[in-house]
Structure formats: structure tokens, C-alpha cells
Design an enzyme around this catalytic site. Sequence first.
Site, PDB file in Angstrom:
ATOM      1  N   LEU A 543       0.812  -1.215   0.000  1.00  0.00           N
ATOM      2  CA  LEU A 543       0.000   0.000   0.000  1.00  0.00           C
ATOM      3  C   LEU A 543       0.843   1.261   0.000  1.00  0.00           C
ATOM      4  O   LEU A 543       0.410   2.309  -0.462  1.00  0.00           O
ATOM      5  CB  LEU A 543      -0.913   0.012   1.242  1.00  0.00           C
ATOM      6  CG  LEU A 543      -1.937  -1.128   1.354  1.00  0.00           C
ATOM      7  CD1 LEU A 543      -2.641  -1.064   2.702  1.00  0.00           C
ATOM      8  CD2 LEU A 543      -2.945  -1.027   0.214  1.00  0.00           C
ATOM      9  N   PHE A 548       8.579   4.068   9.145  1.00  0.00           N
ATOM     10  CA  PHE A 548       8.607   2.804   9.887  1.00  0.00           C
ATOM     11  C   PHE A 548       8.972   1.648   8.975  1.00  0.00           C
ATOM     12  O   PHE A 548       9.741   0.766   9.352  1.00  0.00           O
ATOM     13  CB  PHE A 548       7.223   2.573  10.514  1.00  0.00           C
ATOM     14  CG  PHE A 548       7.137   1.356  11.393  1.00  0.00           C
ATOM     15  CD1 PHE A 548       7.292   1.470  12.761  1.00  0.00           C
ATOM     16  CD2 PHE A 548       6.889   0.101  10.859  1.00  0.00           C
ATOM     17  CE1 PHE A 548       7.201   0.367  13.582  1.00  0.00           C
ATOM     18  CE2 PHE A 548       6.790  -1.015  11.676  1.00  0.00           C
ATOM     19  CZ  PHE A 548       6.956  -0.878  13.041  1.00  0.00           C
ATOM     20  N   LYS A 565       1.765  -3.523   8.857  1.00  0.00           N
ATOM     21  CA  LYS A 565       2.907  -2.597   8.871  1.00  0.00           C
ATOM     22  C   LYS A 565       4.134  -3.356   9.359  1.00  0.00           C
ATOM     23  O   LYS A 565       4.162  -3.854  10.494  1.00  0.00           O
ATOM     24  CB  LYS A 565       2.584  -1.426   9.800  1.00  0.00           C
ATOM     25  CG  LYS A 565       3.560  -0.275   9.743  1.00  0.00           C
ATOM     26  CD  LYS A 565       3.216   0.694  10.861  1.00  0.00           C
ATOM     27  CE  LYS A 565       3.231   2.106  10.387  1.00  0.00           C
ATOM     28  NZ  LYS A 565       2.959   3.048  11.477  1.00  0.00           N
ATOM     29  N   ASP A 662       4.317  13.760  15.297  1.00  0.00           N
ATOM     30  CA  ASP A 662       4.569  13.507  13.873  1.00  0.00           C
ATOM     31  C   ASP A 662       3.263  13.585  13.083  1.00  0.00           C
ATOM     32  O   ASP A 662       2.980  12.742  12.233  1.00  0.00           O
ATOM     33  CB  ASP A 662       5.235  12.149  13.680  1.00  0.00           C
ATOM     34  CG  ASP A 662       5.920  12.042  12.310  1.00  0.00           C
ATOM     35  OD1 ASP A 662       6.180  13.089  11.690  1.00  0.00           O
ATOM     36  OD2 ASP A 662       6.179  10.908  11.867  1.00  0.00           O
TER      37      ASP A 662
END
Length: 853
Positions: A543, A548, A565, A662
Amino acid sequence: MLQTRTDWDTEALVISFYSSYILLLFLAGKFCLSSGVDTISKGHSLSGSQTIVSQDGTFELGFFSKGKYNNTYLGIWYKDFAEKAIVWVANRESPISNTSRNSKLEISEDGNLSLLNDSGISVWSTTSMSSQLPNSVEAVLLDTGNFVLRESSLPNMIFWQSFDYPTDTWLPGAKLGFRIFPELESQRLISWKSSDDPSPGPYSLVIDTDVSSGQLLLEWNKSVRYWASGTWNRDIFNEVPEISYTAKFNLIPTSNGIYYNYSLFTDVILSRLVIDASGELKQLTTVRSNRTWNPTINLPRNLNDVYAFCGEFGVFSYNSPSTCKCLKGFVPFSNENESINDAMGGCVRKTRLQCENITSSKGKNDGFFRISVLKLPTNSKVLHPLQNAEKGCKSACLEDCSCTAYAYVDGVCSIWTGALFDLKEIDSQYLNVKVANSELQDASGNKKRLMIIIAVVVSVGGPALGGFICFITRKIKKRGHGKKDSCQDLLSFDFSSSNNAIDNQMKNVHNVKKGSKNDFDLPLFSYASVSASTNNFSAGNKLGEGGFGPVYKGKSLNGQEIAVKRLSRRSGQGLEEFRNEILLIAKLQHRNLVRLLGCCVEKDENILIYEYMPNKSLDFFLFDSKKQVTLKWGTRIGIIEGIAQGLLYLHQYSRLRIIHRDLKASNILLDSEMNPKISDFGMARIFGGNNSEANTKRIVGTYGYMAPEYALEGLFSIKSDVFSFGVLVLEIVSGKKNTGFYNSDSLNLIGHAWDLWLRNRPLELMDGSLHSPPPAGVLRCINIGLLCVQENPNDRPTMSIVVTMLGNEFVALPLPKQPAFTTSRVVTKTTSDSGNAQIVSVNDLTVSSVEPR
């Protein structure tokens, strides 16, 4: 001449009409006070459930009951609100017993108002400067909430008014100040004693008698100042400019003192300032048609700044979820309430001291508990140099029954008598608190029992404990080699039945930070099942990728779509950010925060499983010239408001106070209905208690969204997130990135927006793909965005203020000051004192420090 039948009928009809008319007049006179009139005239009274109502229907005056004793008070409140908001109490120091059924308010013979109990005794009355008031005097409840005693034929001739005697609430139009002659006397807002007791409490709001400053001050017991608004500069208070966002304050000097009053910018909203029983000054607002109060400001910003917030012998605990707790040997004051946070009633001794026991001289002497505090209480008595130093100090306190605590610091002996206030639990200094000997024995007994249990376990259960440790060690090793029996199968997992897992808290925050992988109550999935759900992390399922690592789309066997993730080995982020994200998101639940469904910690893999967002992230639409046309103005406003609500939750309403650090367009995910969800908490920071500011040498985040005080000095706070939010607002309105912005006059979007604002052309900032959005709405968003990116953090509004400004178009907005924006596209900074080189970027990559190993 004889009357005809018709004449008799006519006469009877007339008599019947006049009789009915007289009866109606009688009934109207009897019940006029309960039908909404605003006046009490001489010869009339107010009693029972009767009330008077201001002409515009905003305020109501009558009797109300509060507290467990159900005492009766005369007061004023906002009419027709679900929760009765009392703004003024007449007899707060002299309540009428609930046994009184015939109490009443009337105008007495001398023309003053008098409140009588059922025995006809006056418990409260007005005091007019005139010795005898005219017979034409009347008492009227005005539309402002002011209850006045005036001359009926000359309404401006006021003999007495409630605005001169405020209780805990400051209403628009009312004065707050002081006079100098014949003696200095200040008007004060004085808190209620508790949430259900209107009698005067310990906290008050007053004006500084130093005329040059014009400060508003919060005080405890009219002696200890614990908060100040900052100097008045004719427009705002320096420390709390946001208090002027919904109201205009005026400082008016007189020949005999000064006073403040304030007015609202529009009649559509209602607003009030209240000092509550906990010592906080609150600004509450609502739209007239809404009838539900919204808190817009809480001062001081940190509860630990409120003096004696936890009451007598109460300790403010930065790590306790209940904020306040009692000292050892003490219990909450109210036996009906286990928590001392309600009304801050404080604590009392479990057991009386031996020296106070006048019925018996037998028993063991009192002793001391030693506790660590942030600072020693005030109002101590310093003793002259004593023999035997600290032992002499202890003996002096034992011999004085009124002594409640002592401390021996740097050769100085200090003792305290009476109650201890304003205790804050942090290792700094030591205080010895006197308690009954039985309390010391209980603590000693508990400690001995614990030592015996440990000894028994070690001596008898040693072999068994050793075997258990070996068993656990083998299980951990097996899981490290990828055994499926230690983890759940992602493919067959039913997420619909695991929603409760999202709400589970961490077992041990400190262990997570130290590196324990199994200190969280989230589903733990096997690497094999996670890999299978993403087709072995195929490129077709990818995606996107952030700081990270890459994010993949996955799917379980029942069709549940997920986002996976995966921590990249090349990532500037690492295990610390991974654990930080698990720690935070597992504790948070809000419709505008992304949901964490589970994780995988196996071999060298660290993977997070999220709910799938079909519309990807905000930057996917916002910065693409073809896709941004799908972002209609209504959608953009919804996204702005959703982000604001999510941030407000993080800053104020979540179980932990969290600063994201962030916030950017790529970290705003969009669900199927384009609702925004804040994601990526790897850089976020938790604040204990009510802290909201910290300093770091490790600068993380994304330039272009980072507040200047954080990027340059490492100082971050909730106002750092406000700055990032302001950048996002300007980006959403304009459809352009703050960084990489090319314009002939400005080097970034903030500078361009400010330039257009100064030239009175702010609407030119609007995205050209928008078709006929409301100019007022666009202008309002630009104004809010510029307020959020102001250079001075103190000038930026809090997120609660932002939400109010976004949700209420009638709230007047202040003009923004100079924003913070760079004049260069390339920023490089080296931190020589820490030895860490910082690699910074102005693109959309996350910044993290490179630390030597």
C-alpha cells in the site's frame, strides 16, 4: 316599569362577566410569580416553587435544594437547561433547613429584600445605602442575570444589585474589581465548598491590587496565589490569550479603584466564567439554541498547579489514575465516597493520636511515617538549633501534640501544626508525618508477613520455581523459532469478537519500554499466518511505505481486510518506536484514531496489524492534481474537524496525555466514508499526571510540520501538535504542501498564506479545484490555521479552543500574529553537546537521530 326577560338575561350576563374577570385578576395576582414575570413588587412575595424569569427567558430566580442535607437556597440559574447551572446564590452562608416549608422572599418595610424562614426570621437581606427606600421600589431579574432593587418609575435608579455580590460565577456585564477607600476591599469569585455545597470554599478569583499589572489571580484561602493570567495589555492577558477568543474584556479605572467587565461578541452564544470547587477557573460557552455547556478553557492548565488540590492530608500523585490519594494512616474525609477527588475534601486520620486520647493515658507513643515529596508544605515553624540534631527535631514534634509533621533539612528543623496541604509525591525532600502507633504496627506487621512468605517460598518452593523458569525459557525459545503454538493464526482470527482486546491496558509500561515483548494484551499472531495473509508480502499488496517501513494489504479467510505494517531493517525507527506504538494505541479508543488489531513479534520480525483504510492517506488525495477534485469542501471540513477531535482526545480526554509529534498528511488515514483517523504513534510521547511540556535532545518528526521551538530547541508540548495541525489546515484548504512550495515571493506555504493575509487577499490561498465553497467558511479555516502556526507557543490556541472555533461559526476569532516559517529549503543541524548528528529533511520523510552504538 317591569324588566323584560331579555333585560334580565343581559344583566345576568354582565354580572357573570365581571365576576369571572375579578376572579381571573385575583388568580393572576396570586399566581403571577409562577407564570414567568420578572418582578417582585412591594406587598408581594416569592415562595415554594414560584419563580421569576427574565424578560428574554434566559435566567430564572427561585428556590433550589442542594447537598445531602437538602438545604434550601435562593439562587439564579439558566432556564431550561438539562443541568441546572447556578450562577448566583443569595444565602450561601445561611441555608434554610429542609424542614422549612414556608420560607419566602419579600420586600420589607424599609424597602430592602429579605429572605425569611418559616419562623419569620430573616436569614439574608440586602443592604442599601439609603436608610429608607421609597414605596415604589421593586426587585427585577434582568436579561443579563443581574437581580436588582430599583425605583419602579426610574429604572436606572438602582439601590442594590446581585452583580456587586458575585458568588462563584462571573457573567458578561458584571464587574470584578476592588475599591481603595475607606479601606481596601476586593470583589471575589469564591468557589463552592463542594460540588453540592454552595457555601464559600477555599478558592477565589480576584484582581491584582498592583494596578500596573491588571492581572487576574487565583488564590487559596485569600492568601496563597497559585495562578496568574499575566499582564493585561489592553487586548489580552499575556499568559492566557485564549480567554479573549469569545469575549472582550475591559479594564476600567475609577477614582476609587479599578474593575474589569467583559462582553460577548455576539448575542447568539452564552458564556460564563466559573471558579469551581476544585480550584479551576473554567470558561463555559454554548449556543442559545443548544442548551448544553461546552468547556473552552480550564485554568491553570495543569491541575498540579492548583494549591491544595487534594485537600487536607491529600497527596497529588503524578502516577495514580485517581490523581489524589491519602497519606499513610489517613482515609478520605467522606465515608460515603471512597475517592477524595470529588470536591477535594481531603483526608482524616484512621486512628487518633495517643496524645489526643484524653480518656486514657495508656498506650504506645505515636510515631512517624517518612514520605518523599516534591516540596515541603508551607507555613512551617523553624526551631532554633537543637541538641542531637535530627533526633532533637523528632522529639520536639513528639512532645507537641499539635505537631503533625517535621523535617530536618540542611541542619534546619521545621515542624508543622494542623493540617498539611499541597503535598505532591515526587522524590525530592523527605517529610515525617505523625501517626498513631497502631498504624506503624500494621505496616510493620504487613512487612514481616511478606518477608515470611518470601522466605517460605524460597526455601520450600525453590526447586519448583526453578523448574517453572526453565519451562518458560523453553517456551520463549520455541516461539523464537517460529512455533505456531505460541501465537494465534491471523487467517482464521475473528476480529469482530476481539474488539474488547483493543481496550485492554498494558500489564507493565516500564517493562515494555525496557524490551519485554509480551507485556501487552493484544492478539499475538504467528509470522507464517501474517505472511500468508499478504501473499508473502507481495509487491502487488503493498500500500505504501513510511519511516517505519512498508505497509501491505492483508486478508483473513473470512474476508476481513487488514493493513500490515512491517518494520524495515533499514528504517530509522526501531524497537523503541515499535513498542511505543503498541503501548499507546492499545490504550486509546476514538473514532478519529486508527485501531490497532494485533501484532507479530517473531524471529527478527516486528509487525503491527491495523484496521484497513480503503481510501489510504490524506496526502494520496490532497497533493494529486487529479485526485484532489474528489475532496469537496464539505469533505475537507469534515477531515479538519475529525483531526481536531482526535487531537483533543489525545491532549485532554484520553487515559494518558499524549503528544503525537509527527502529525502530517501521510499519517491521516481515510476510511470508506472519508472520515480521518490519526495514525503512526511511534514518535508519540506520554505525559504523566498533568504535565504538558518536555525537552529532548533527540529530535524526531517531519520538517515542515515541526514547531520551531521543537525543531531548534527540542522543546515540545501540546502546542507542538497544534502547530502541526495548523500546517495541515492550510494544506487542506490550499491543496499544496507546506514544504516544496514554490512561489516567487514565499519559500513555503505558511509564508505564502501570511503574505496573502497581510495583503487582505487570504481567499487566494484556496485550492483552485474547489467549486464555490462558502467564502466565510474558507476564511475561517485560514484564520484558524494561522492562529495555530503562530511563532510563540503561548499565542497558539489549545485544541479545545480550536474545536470550539471550528464548531461554532458565531465565535469571533482573534487576528493571528506573525507565524513561524523558515526562509530556507535546506536545514542542517548538528547537536555537538549530545554527540549525536541529526539528519533532517524538508520532504515527507520522518526525521530521527542517528545514535552511535
